[in-house]
Scaffold this active site. Structure first.
Site, PDB file in Angstrom:
ATOM      1  N   LYS A   4       8.457  59.191 -48.915  1.00  0.00           N
ATOM      2  CA  LYS A   4       9.875  59.194 -49.298  1.00  0.00           C
ATOM      3  C   LYS A   4      10.726  58.566 -48.206  1.00  0.00           C
ATOM      4  O   LYS A   4      10.410  58.685 -47.016  1.00  0.00           O
ATOM      5  CB  LYS A   4      10.367  60.641 -49.530  1.00  0.00           C
ATOM      6  CG  LYS A   4       9.668  61.331 -50.669  1.00  0.00           C
ATOM      7  CD  LYS A   4      10.094  60.733 -51.996  1.00  0.00           C
ATOM      8  CE  LYS A   4       9.152  61.179 -53.092  1.00  0.00           C
ATOM      9  NZ  LYS A   4       8.927  60.179 -54.112  1.00  0.00           N
TER      10      LYS A   4
ATOM     11  N   HIS B 205       2.106  52.747 -39.414  1.00  0.00           N
ATOM     12  CA  HIS B 205       1.926  51.847 -40.557  1.00  0.00           C
ATOM     13  C   HIS B 205       0.621  51.079 -40.358  1.00  0.00           C
ATOM     14  O   HIS B 205       0.339  50.609 -39.254  1.00  0.00           O
ATOM     15  CB  HIS B 205       3.119  50.879 -40.636  1.00  0.00           C
ATOM     16  CG  HIS B 205       3.051  49.991 -41.838  1.00  0.00           C
ATOM     17  ND1 HIS B 205       3.432  50.420 -43.097  1.00  0.00           N
ATOM     18  CD2 HIS B 205       2.614  48.719 -41.992  1.00  0.00           C
ATOM     19  CE1 HIS B 205       3.233  49.443 -43.964  1.00  0.00           C
ATOM     20  NE2 HIS B 205       2.742  48.394 -43.324  1.00  0.00           N
TER      21      HIS B 205
ATOM     22  N   GLU C  58      -5.817  54.210 -35.995  1.00  0.00           N
ATOM     23  CA  GLU C  58      -4.619  55.053 -36.092  1.00  0.00           C
ATOM     24  C   GLU C  58      -4.856  56.416 -35.441  1.00  0.00           C
ATOM     25  O   GLU C  58      -3.973  56.976 -34.795  1.00  0.00           O
ATOM     26  CB  GLU C  58      -4.227  55.274 -37.556  1.00  0.00           C
ATOM     27  CG  GLU C  58      -3.726  54.028 -38.250  1.00  0.00           C
ATOM     28  CD  GLU C  58      -3.344  54.296 -39.708  1.00  0.00           C
ATOM     29  OE1 GLU C  58      -2.800  55.367 -40.007  1.00  0.00           O
ATOM     30  OE2 GLU C  58      -3.612  53.417 -40.547  1.00  0.00           O
TER      31      GLU C  58
HETATM   32  C1  GRF Z   1      -2.105  55.767 -43.055  1.00  0.00           C
HETATM   33  O1  GRF Z   1      -2.796  54.585 -43.316  1.00  0.00           O
HETATM   34  C2  GRF Z   1      -0.793  55.453 -42.391  1.00  0.00           C
HETATM   35  O2  GRF Z   1      -0.820  54.281 -41.647  1.00  0.00           O
HETATM   36  C3  GRF Z   1       0.134  55.292 -43.561  1.00  0.00           C
HETATM   37  O3  GRF Z   1      -0.299  56.205 -44.515  1.00  0.00           O
HETATM   38  C4  GRF Z   1      -1.677  56.495 -44.310  1.00  0.00           C
HETATM   39  C5  GRF Z   1      -1.800  57.973 -44.210  1.00  0.00           C
HETATM   40  O4  GRF Z   1      -3.142  58.376 -44.179  1.00  0.00           O
HETATM   41  N1  GRF Z   1       1.527  55.465 -43.189  1.00  0.00           N
HETATM   42  P1  GRF Z   1      -3.475  59.910 -43.940  1.00  0.00           P
HETATM   43  O5  GRF Z   1      -2.809  60.708 -45.065  1.00  0.00           O
HETATM   44  O6  GRF Z   1      -2.948  60.298 -42.603  1.00  0.00           O
HETATM   45  O7  GRF Z   1      -4.965  59.982 -44.018  1.00  0.00           O
END
Ligand code: GRF
Length: 212
Positions: free
Chosen positions: A89, A107, A177
């Protein structure tokens, strides 16, 4: 810091940040997992880790009210730093103002490429592959009033392989990430993030004192 994590999806980034706080890699506490949907996997993970949860649903035509309800949950939990982890959101203006330079998003591309409205989940990686990029990666940025446009705090690359699918590329980026997000939050804990307009400067780490 007292961190609130906002998540709409599976919550693997939620998990990586909570684990970093529990293992001592981060000195913060995660005080709230907030979602816009009851079915978010992040809420299940939060319960497993005894992190308090809340669900705040946006209502059509009453964005001001949504912002105030979000703020009430965040402030009620004592949150002083917000981590968006797959939260879909748009963040209302009043929340952005209250947590200016204290709210980050991750991201799954090297912004400003493949960001903006509609660029979430699989779409990001489909677009990156269709464009033929040779590297992709993850970006942590401060949150402003548009999708994925705030000042960039950290980025990390992954190679794009010739036989990659959206799924294989997504998995490689997600793995990055899970280390990049806690490491970047650590920079905020250490007071090393300085924002100058669009540019974020990371200050050198203060050398720890030699006990001898
Ligand atoms: C990730 O790829 C992040 O970069 C994006 O949304 C995804 C979330 O993945 N904003 P998770 O729910 O943390 O596994």
């Amino acid at each position: 810091m007292n961190i609130a994590i906002l998540a709409s999806g599976g919550g693997s980034n939620f998990e990586s940040v909570v684990r970093a706080t529990r293992s001592g890699k981060l000195s913060s506490d995660v005080v709230l997992c907030l979602s816009d949907r009851d079915s978010a996997g992040a809420l299940v993970r939060a319960k497993a880790h005894q992190v308090p949860t809340a669900v705040v649903r946006p209502q059509r035509g009453s964005s001001g009210d949504f912002g105030n309800r979000l703020l009430a949950e965040l402030e009620g939990a004592g949150a002083d730093f917000i981590v968006l982890a797959g939260y879909l959101k748009m963040i209302p203006q009043e929340v952005i103002a209250a947590y200016r330079n204290r709210m980050v998003n991750i991201h799954p591309s090297l912004l400003p490429a493949f960001g903006g409205k509609g660029m979430y989940g699989r779409n990001v990686h489909v677009a990156a592959l269709a464009h033929g990029v040779k590297v992709s990666g993850a970006t942590v940025h401060l949150v402003d009033t548009e999708y994925d446009t705030g000042p960039i705090v950290a980025q990390r690359c992954v190679a794009v392989l010739s036989d990659d699918t959206a799924e294989s590329l997504a998995a490689r980026v997600l793995e990055v990430e899970h280390s990049l997000y806690p490491e970047t939050i650590r920079l905020f804990e250490e007071g090393r993030v300085q924002v100058h307009g669009r540019t974020v400067r990371i200050l050198e780490a203060t050398p720890t004192e030699d006990p001898n």
